[in-house]
Design an enzyme around this catalytic site. Structure first.
Site, PDB file in Angstrom:
ATOM      1  CE  LYS A  87      -4.166   0.447   2.351  1.00 49.32           C
ATOM      2  NZ  LYS A  87      -4.951   0.269   3.592  1.00 49.32           N
TER       3      LYS A  87
HETATM    4  C1  E4P Z   1      -8.093   0.383   4.025  1.00 48.21           C
HETATM    5  O1  E4P Z   1      -7.455   0.088   3.093  1.00 48.21           O
HETATM    6  C2  E4P Z   1      -8.150   1.744   4.601  1.00 48.21           C
HETATM    7  O2  E4P Z   1      -6.950   2.073   5.195  1.00 48.21           O
HETATM    8  C3  E4P Z   1      -9.284   1.775   5.582  1.00 48.21           C
HETATM    9  O3  E4P Z   1     -10.444   1.265   4.956  1.00 48.21           O
HETATM   10  C4  E4P Z   1      -9.535   3.141   6.185  1.00 48.21           C
HETATM   11  O4  E4P Z   1     -10.698   3.058   6.981  1.00 48.21           O
HETATM   12  P1  E4P Z   1     -11.103   4.168   8.045  1.00 48.21           P
HETATM   13  O5  E4P Z   1     -11.460   5.413   7.314  1.00 48.21           O
HETATM   14  O6  E4P Z   1     -12.262   3.570   8.778  1.00 48.21           O
HETATM   15  O7  E4P Z   1      -9.904   4.366   8.947  1.00 48.21           O
END
Ligand code: E4P
Length: 218
Positions: A87
């Protein structure tokens, strides 16, 4: 549409897997911190455990913000397991890293995407997945699902292969709306997945079927 679970919690991953609908996992530094994993080797070991559980992509996020460090970190993460997807944040050095990692054959997930322009850059740079954060957009009264629709439309028109991964899911309704909007994947907290089951008429109907059966058997 593929279902990923958005957690670093092993028990939650196991529970989602037992439902037979799990296609992958996404994590982020906040989710790793939530399960109390500290130190480089402990983090690698935790990713190994997750990868052993899931026969699908497992997103592991870099914490570097400059190109050289991101590349080194990405390669180290990718060496943990063949399922690891790196990521990368949507910043200029991140876009540069996305295209270099594509050239090296390392799958990527471009994270922290909040606009169609950013999604266009991610696809152009060859990201394997793009993660628009629909919940965080809704949190500030913009429209997260409208963004998914816009990105899906652009990718279709332009023929990009990058998959749209709806992230920052807050509810079961978000999952349904993401499916309608054409997302390739949703990554969800376990509670939102479980929310999909719920309907009072299912509970009432099942209770009646079982009661009628018991009565018919005397
Ligand atoms: C996943 O890839 C993201 O980091 C995550 O869905 C972020 O979610 P949040 O906005 O609930 O922290």
């Amino acid at each position: 549409m593929k279902f990923f679970i958005d957690t670093a919690n092993i028990d939650e991953i196991k529970e989602a897997k037992q439902l037979g609908i799990l296609d992958g996992v996404t994590t982020n530094p906040s989710l790793m911190a939530k399960v109390g994993i500290k130190g480089e080797e402990a983090i690698r070991e935790h990713y190994r455990k997750i990868c052993e559980l899931v026969d699908g992509p497992v997103s592991a996020e870099v914490i570097s913000t400059d190109y050289d460090s991101m590349m080194a970190e990405a390669k180290a993460l990718a060496s943990i397991d063949r399922r690891i997807v790196v990521k990368i944040p949507m910043i200029p050095d991140g876009v540069k890293a996305l295209s270099a990692l594509r050239d090296e054959g390392i799958p990527t997930n471009c994270t922290l995407v909040f606009s169609a322009g950013q999604a266009l850059l991610a696809a152009k740079a060859g990201a394997t997945y793009v993660s628009p954060f629909i919940g965080r957009i809704d949190d500030i009264t913009w429209d997260g699902i409208a963004l998914i629709e816009e990105i899906v439309e652009i990718y279709e028109i332009q023929g990009f292969e990058t998959e749209v991964l709806a992230a920052s899911i807050r509810s079961a309704r978000h999952i349904v709306e993401a499916a309608k909007a054409g997302a390739d994947i949703v990554t969800c907290p376990l509670a939102s997945i479980k929310g999909l089951f719920k309907h009072p008429l299912t509970d009432i109907g099942l209770e009646k079927f079982l009661r009628d059966f018991r009565q018919s058997q005397g």
